[in-house]
Design a protein around this motif. Structure first.
Motif, PDB file in Angstrom:
ATOM      1  N   GLN B 388       0.722  -1.132   0.092  1.00 48.48           N
ATOM      2  CA  GLN B 388       0.091  -0.001   0.102  1.00 48.48           C
ATOM      3  C   GLN B 388       0.710   1.236   0.083  1.00 48.48           C
ATOM      4  OE1 GLN B 388      -2.680  -0.283   3.339  1.00 48.48           O
ATOM      5  NE2 GLN B 388      -4.252  -1.271   1.997  1.00 48.48           N
ATOM      6  N   TYR B 390       3.972   1.533  -1.222  1.00 49.51           N
ATOM      7  CA  TYR B 390       4.364   1.519  -2.564  1.00 49.51           C
ATOM      8  C   TYR B 390       3.462   2.374  -3.378  1.00 49.51           C
ATOM      9  CZ  TYR B 390       6.017  -0.034  -7.106  1.00 49.51           C
ATOM     10  OH  TYR B 390       6.199  -0.219  -8.513  1.00 49.51           O
ATOM     11  N   TYR B 391       2.445   1.766  -3.515  1.00 51.08           N
ATOM     12  CA  TYR B 391       1.348   2.226  -4.453  1.00 51.08           C
ATOM     13  C   TYR B 391       1.249   3.881  -4.191  1.00 51.08           C
ATOM     14  CZ  TYR B 391      -2.932   2.481  -7.068  1.00 51.08           C
ATOM     15  OH  TYR B 391      -4.084   3.063  -8.001  1.00 51.08           O
ATOM     16  N   LEU B 392       1.155   4.254  -2.937  1.00 54.48           N
ATOM     17  CA  LEU B 392       0.583   5.480  -2.677  1.00 54.48           C
ATOM     18  C   LEU B 392       2.020   6.448  -3.002  1.00 54.48           C
ATOM     19  CD1 LEU B 392      -1.135   5.363   0.809  1.00 54.48           C
ATOM     20  CD2 LEU B 392      -2.293   5.949  -1.424  1.00 54.48           C
ATOM     21  N   MET B 393       3.028   6.008  -2.700  1.00 54.77           N
ATOM     22  CA  MET B 393       4.125   6.558  -3.019  1.00 54.77           C
ATOM     23  C   MET B 393       4.480   6.810  -4.385  1.00 54.77           C
ATOM     24  SD  MET B 393       6.696   5.615   0.059  1.00 54.77           S
ATOM     25  CE  MET B 393       8.231   6.457  -0.193  1.00 54.77           C
ATOM     26  N   SER B 394       4.039   5.692  -5.043  1.00 57.09           N
ATOM     27  CA  SER B 394       4.165   5.822  -6.565  1.00 57.09           C
ATOM     28  C   SER B 394       3.570   6.933  -7.209  1.00 57.09           C
ATOM     29  CB  SER B 394       4.027   4.512  -7.233  1.00 57.09           C
ATOM     30  OG  SER B 394       2.688   4.312  -7.262  1.00 57.09           O
ATOM     31  N   ARG B 395       2.614   7.461  -6.508  1.00 57.74           N
ATOM     32  CA  ARG B 395       2.030   8.780  -6.980  1.00 57.74           C
ATOM     33  C   ARG B 395       2.653   9.935  -6.506  1.00 57.74           C
ATOM     34  NH1 ARG B 395       1.008   4.655 -10.137  1.00 57.74           N
ATOM     35  NH2 ARG B 395      -1.144   3.897 -10.425  1.00 57.74           N
ATOM     36  N   GLY B 396       3.771   9.846  -5.783  1.00 59.37           N
ATOM     37  CA  GLY B 396       4.520  11.083  -5.479  1.00 59.37           C
ATOM     38  C   GLY B 396       4.031  11.472  -4.088  1.00 59.37           C
ATOM     39  N   ILE B 397       3.378  10.858  -3.497  1.00 61.84           N
ATOM     40  CA  ILE B 397       3.068  11.140  -1.930  1.00 61.84           C
ATOM     41  C   ILE B 397       4.249  10.823  -0.986  1.00 61.84           C
ATOM     42  CG2 ILE B 397       1.271  10.540  -0.072  1.00 61.84           C
ATOM     43  CD1 ILE B 397      -0.651  10.093  -2.318  1.00 61.84           C
ATOM     44  N   SER B 398       4.522  11.442  -0.079  1.00 65.04           N
ATOM     45  CA  SER B 398       5.733  11.290   0.691  1.00 65.04           C
ATOM     46  C   SER B 398       5.197  10.268   1.674  1.00 65.04           C
ATOM     47  CB  SER B 398       6.214  12.682   1.280  1.00 65.04           C
ATOM     48  OG  SER B 398       5.229  12.673   2.494  1.00 65.04           O
ATOM     49  N   LYS B 399       6.521   9.454   2.096  1.00 68.24           N
ATOM     50  CA  LYS B 399       6.364   8.355   3.025  1.00 68.24           C
ATOM     51  C   LYS B 399       5.346   8.669   4.434  1.00 68.24           C
ATOM     52  CE  LYS B 399       9.022   4.732   5.248  1.00 68.24           C
ATOM     53  NZ  LYS B 399      10.335   4.257   5.609  1.00 68.24           N
ATOM     54  N   GLU B 401       3.034  11.260   4.540  1.00 67.85           N
ATOM     55  CA  GLU B 401       1.753  11.537   4.132  1.00 67.85           C
ATOM     56  C   GLU B 401       0.960  10.083   3.821  1.00 67.85           C
ATOM     57  OE1 GLU B 401       0.308  14.316   4.431  1.00 67.85           O
ATOM     58  OE2 GLU B 401      -1.536  13.607   3.051  1.00 67.85           O
ATOM     59  N   LEU B 405      -2.317   8.828   5.309  1.00 66.50           N
ATOM     60  CA  LEU B 405      -3.598   8.315   4.819  1.00 66.50           C
ATOM     61  C   LEU B 405      -3.894   6.992   5.322  1.00 66.50           C
ATOM     62  CD1 LEU B 405      -2.802   9.597   1.303  1.00 66.50           C
ATOM     63  CD2 LEU B 405      -4.500  10.381   2.606  1.00 66.50           C
ATOM     64  N   VAL B 406      -2.877   6.022   5.412  1.00 62.92           N
ATOM     65  CA  VAL B 406      -3.127   4.689   5.516  1.00 62.92           C
ATOM     66  C   VAL B 406      -3.730   4.508   7.031  1.00 62.92           C
ATOM     67  CG1 VAL B 406      -2.244   2.411   6.149  1.00 62.92           C
ATOM     68  CG2 VAL B 406      -1.544   3.726   4.002  1.00 62.92           C
TER      69      VAL B 406
END
Ligand SMILES: Nc1ncnc2c1ncn2[C@@H]1O[C@H](COP(=O)(O)OP(=O)(O)OP(=O)(O)O)[C@@H](O)[C@H]1O
Ligand SMILES: [Mg+2]
Lengths: 261, 436
Positions: B388, B390-399, B401, B405-406
């Protein structure tokens, strides 16, 4: 200069100690659309994951650069902000986080603090893209990918592509599980983004996607390498004849990465 | 006669506080009898948490008046973040230490016979009504040492009564603000919904003492008569100096509903039990609770729904996020008694660990005395899923953040249940503050 350049040189990648990619060379420039085809299990998704920085994949040799910058030195989020985007073959489900909240975070991550996208503007642009991709408005308020059908997940990946406007996009089997109408809509989305500012790597098994999105280059991947490259006609021949002739031509016996001894 | 007890409070003291407040004699008697039982009763025994060394008996109890709040426009700073200035609830009570600093209620509700007041005013004006329910059907004086102590020393609280057929849409909100850092809180909330009535109640517990130590001993009773519907929300936000015992119990009769949405955000050691008795046929309860544990905090949350009626429905949902070296136990107990045919009972407890030193445990338990029922449970204790992230960060979201979100996403199924938008927002802020 229009567009970015992604350069992959002699890339070797392992997963859990097993070497999957054995020296991949590939350059994608802004404006170019590349397709990668190849039998199951030959390393296509591995290549995509290694470029994006999936935690399980280890690069043991070779280099990836984006406009000369060392991508392998970057964290996953830095790669994304540098301009890379990967539409995943199996997108994750994130409970409790709505698609719209997630997208807003992703957009704001690209902007300076204090310069966040105004809410109204965000909603307007999101609505526009939802309409364009013929996605039900309520998907924006549903939890990200949770309970989405296979096709809805794929559309959502393209929605993200349209919202985030990357320099280089990798689309891993964006056509799998799509019905014919969805395939058209998804292709329409990708084609709308097509231009000299977008370089694209399309991983697919089927010519039918390439009927809608004509690639400039087609590559064949086998045994963890790009073994053959050509133009759109190469994909058509693969569709008609399968991979045997490529294997014959190159003297390859086993189409997949050899099994662990 | 004095009672042999280590407590600094004896019969004379109880007599005196009761007389000073002009309490009805039934309450004085109840208090004195309770005090007499304190020593002989057992401490509560929360499953899997040892509380033998927790302080529940050393505290200051003197009556402490809190300054009145003349206008909601100039709220004390501590309270400001709890309200949306443009959207102050119409029905609101603010208890400051042992007195009421602010109270408003919609006139129409008053005319319809709705009672929404602090517990002492209720004892003066509606003594019989309070007596009818006070520590009778939901929480008993002799349940354990702390409930007895509570009865003896009760020093605050609220009484909410909605008459038959009155359906209230606007929420009723009470803020319990322990401004005095040493003052012990023995708070009693009694909510009664008569037949075919409906109400939404939300409460906040606030304090800001991290240095001084004190205790909170909270008992809350929620009664839903036939066909009544009660939506009960809470955000507990007592600071690290407070050791808390929270006992919230509900009783639901035929076709009645009691839904709980509890944000258990205390920073001190806390044991909390939330038990709902579905006495009637077709009675329903959703017991939703979230918690964030941080620091060295030890917490135990036991939620239970006990189902006597036929075709009753009980659903417990617990979510906890643990960081630093916090320890939290979640017990979710569904019990279907003999005769509760066609009942449905479900429990789900999930804990998300953000640090290797945190400890968490999720124990869903089903106790079934009847054959013709449906039931299910689920539990998990886990870490943030790297895929999860990896997926969020692959959109540019910092670790950071992405993790935020999670975490919010993990707690959302409960947070989203809170019945008041402003309180939901406020709980999100509290979560934000506790997690980051
Ligand atoms: N955790 C793992 N451990 C060992 N081998 C793995 C692991 N994950 C993937 N592989 C192997 O890596 C190889 C390449 O997988 P990859 O997903 O890159 O293939 P692909 O070309 O994308 O295939 P497809 O067309 O089916 O999507 C496969 O043989 C796969 O079994
Ligand atoms: Mg693949």
């Amino acid at each position: 200069m229009a567009g970015s350049v992604l350069e992959i040189k002699n890339l070797h990648v392992e997963i859990e100690g097993k070497e999957i990619l054995k020296g991949v060379d590939l350059t994608i420039k802004g404006g170019e659309f590349h397709a990668i085809m190849g039998p199951n299990g030959t390393g296509k998704s591995t290549l995509a994951s290694a470029i994006m920085g999936h935690p399980k994949y280890e690069v043991t040799e070779g280099s990836i650069t984006l406009d000369g910058e060392d991508v392998l030195e970057m964290e996953v989020d830095e790669r994304a902000r540098a301009g890379l985007f990967l539409a995943m073959q199996y997108p994750s489900e994130i409970t409790g986080v709505t698609t719209s909240d997630f997208l807003r975070s992703a957009i704001n991550a690209r902007r300076e603090e204090g310069n966040e996208v105004p809410l109204m503007k965000f909603i307007k642009e999101l609505d526009k893209d939802l309409n364009f991709l013929e996605i039900d408005q309520n998907m924006a308020t549903r939890y990200l990918n949770e309970g989405f059908s296979g096709g809805e997940k794929k559309r959502n990946e393209i929605l993200q592509l349209m919202q985030l406007k990357p320099e280089i996009a990798i689309l891993d089997e964006i056509d799998s599980g799509l019905d014919i109408d969805a395939l058209k809509v998804v292709s329409k989305g990708i084609n709308k983004m097509r231009g000299e500012n977008l370089g694209c790597l399309i991983i697919t098994h089927y010519q039918r996607l390439l009927n809608y999105i004509t690639p400039d280059y087609v590559h064949v991947m086998m045994q963890g390498r790009v073994v053959k490259s050509g133009g759109p006609e190469l994909a058509k021949r693969l569709e008609a004849e399968g991979y045997d002739w490529v294997k014959d031509e190159l003297g390859i016996e086993d189409e997949t990465v050899e099994q662990n001894a | 006669m004095t009672v042999e007890t280590k407590l600094p409070y004896n019969n004379e003291y109880i007599e005196q506080i009761s007389t000073n407040r002009n309490e009805p004699s039934w309450l004085r008697t109840l208090r004195l009898e309770a005090l007499e039982q304190v020593e002989s009763l057992e401490m509560p025994k929360p499953d899997k948490t040892k509380i033998t060394r927790w302080n529940f008996t050393q505290f200051k109890h003197e009556f402490t008046e809190g300054e009145a709040i003349s206008s909601i426009k100039d709220l004390p700073e501590v309270l400001q973040e709890y309200f949306d200035q443009d959207n102050i609830p119409e029905n609101l009570i603010i208890q400051r230490n042992n007195s009421i600093a602010y109270a408003t209620i919609n006139d129409d509700l008053k005319k319809q016979g709705v009672i929404f007041t602090d517990i002492f005013t209720a004892l003066e004006e509606y003594s019989d009504l309070v007596e009818k329910y006070f520590m009778k059907d939901a929480v008993k004086v002799d349940q354990n040492r702390l409930t007895a102590l509570h009865a003896a020393l009760m020093n605050g609280g609220a009484f909410i009564y909605v008459p038959k057929n009155v359906q209230i849409e606007e929420p009723l909100q009470v803020v319990f603000w322990q401004e005095d850092a040493e003052l012990a809180l023995f708070n009693h909330v009694l909510v009664v919904a008569e037949e075919n009535s409906k109400l939404t109640f939300v409460e906040n517990y606030i304090s800001s003492n991290s240095e001084q130590e004190t205790i909170a001993n909270i008992v809350e009773e929620v009664i839903a008569m036939d066909n009544a519907k009660i939506s009960f929300g809470a955000v507990d936000n007592l600071s690290s100096g407070v050791t808390s015992y929270v006992n919230r119990r509900g009783v639901a009769y035929n076709n009645a509903t009691i839904d709980w949405a509890l944000g258990q955000m205390n920073d001190g050691n806390t044991i909390s039990e939330n038990i709902t008795y579905l006495m009637g046929n077709g009675a329903t309860s959703n017991a939703n609770a979230v918690s964030v544990g941080r620091g060295k905090q030890i917490q135990n949350f036991t939620a239970s729904i006990v189902q006597y009626g036929k075709a009753s429905d009980g659903f417990i949902l617990q979510r906890g996020v643990m960081k630093e070296s916090a320890t939290t136990i979640f017990n979710a107990i569904g019990k279907i008694e003999h005769g509760g045919t066609k009942a449905n009972s479900e429990q789900e407890s999930r804990v998300l660990m953000l640090s290797p030193d945190a400890r968490g445990d999720a124990n869903p338990i089903l106790l079934i005395e009847e054959d013709d029922v449906t039931a299910g449970h689920a539990a998990s204790v886990g870490r943030v899923d790297p895929l999860q992230m990896y997926y969020l960060m692959s959109r540019g979201i910092s670790k950071e953040e992405a993790e935020r979100l999670v975490v919010h996403g993990f707690l959302a199924p409960v947070v989203d249940q809170l019945p008041i938008e402003s309180v939901k927002k406020q709980l999100k802020q509290v979560i934000e503050r506790k997690v980051y």
